[in-house]
Enzyme design. Sequence first.
Site: not given
Ligand code: GLN
Length: 492
Positions: A158, A182, A83
């Site tokens: 994400s 995410s 990532k």
């Molecule tokens: N969807 C969550 C957020 O927007 C989690 C994102 C993540 O785990 N990086 O904060």
Amino acid sequence: MYSSKEIRNLTAVALGKKIADKEITSVQATNAYLEQIENTEKDINAYITVMKEKALERADFIDKKIAEGENWSNLMGVPMAIKDVLCMKDTLTSCGSKILGNFYPTYTSTAVENLLNAGVVVLGKTNMDEFAMGSTTESSYFGATKNPWDLTRVPGGSSGGSAAAVAANSCAAALGTDTGGSIRQPASFCGITGIKPTYGRVSRYGQIAYGSSLDQIGPMAKDITDCAAILEIISGHDCKDSTSANRDDTDFTSALENNVRGMKIGVPKDYFLDGIDEEVKTNVLAAAEKFRELGAEVEYFDLGMVKYAIPAYYIIACAEASSNLERFDGVKYGYRTPKFTDLNDMYKKTRSEGFGDEVKRRIMLGSFVLSSGYFDAYYVKALRVKALIKQAFDRAFEKYDIILSPVAPTTALKIGESLSDPIKMYLGDVYTVSINLTGIPAVSLPCGYDKDGLPVGLQLMAQTFNEKAAIKAAYSFEQSFKDNVRHSPMYE
Ligand code: GLN
């Protein structure tokens, strides 16, 4: 001689074994995946950077080491994707943002360094929501990633690029990060397996910070065996991260045991009330019943505090984000606006032009809840709520080895569906954020498919540092589900 397709049909661990046995070379494996990247990228956009030459050079080097009799790990020579939130020396690390669109770090994150020391080959850096803020991978400066199961849908986020790459079989496995879901939610949307480890299990050194008290790096792969093998390699103490834990219980592959007899599994009733898709509910509850059949004791209970998880998470995550993202000012690294009058104007324009809408929304929200008039009313209160959520989970873990739940209330959403309504997107994180607020580990793995053929994810949570319990439960379920597992149409 194995064909590229046969090579790609192997799991990461199976491929590693064949490489060690000299049946397949790392160069062959790398070429097989580069070929699939070529086949799929124009449709899914899972990668921000593909490192073709570097990967082949590295694979060749690894093959030479293997020929000399070296064996660095069970994943030596296996091609993986990373990532783009994880720093890699001299490699673009954009975090999905324009503001880091020209950032080539001078150092490598510890998790990636551990993989490199294990002989893994890095194919490239995967797409993500800008600064890991989002649940759809639509907010990336480098364009949205599409779900390989259905190109009109999001892969989740994400870590959507990593999930899509595994589901499209354009890498053997990947690393993602999880601040509020995410790793688990995109794994669920893409029908793959992921682990969000206990906070502190994996060093965060070199991970571009979003919510520092919540962030964790973890594996995203074809099955739980691959995930356990990767986690074993990336975890461990690191003096460069003061929150990293010093523990010797990192032999996660030893937990790959098909046996849940006597295991106590709690299913929170309050996770199945409002807003959950009927088909998600049916599949997850069927998985719970499967565990009962396999010999586990399954009980339904009230967890409590469920409706407070999202507000507490978004206050804490945004507060930390607003402070973490102060460093992107156009001075030290990254994008700088070309035209400005003085220093303040430079800051203002750089940040206005460099950040996308979602990131700006969160910086504003975070600055607001930390501002002097509102600090107690919002931020401190959210910390209190976090403590109560932790108590609720601790109480549950006095009785249960595992808490079983859905990963997300829905299967993969249509592209564009949540862009107009951020609150709706935030609500989709209802089952994942508590895991980060409490620091516990959780596995996400496929447990069924909806009427459109989209994967449904199952979440298995365990007590702090008890990844092994979740891995064992996941492995047992996976064995029973083997004949039902499907691949995305792009996988072959
Ligand atoms: N969807 C969550 C957020 O927007 C989690 C994102 C993540 O785990 N990086 O904060």
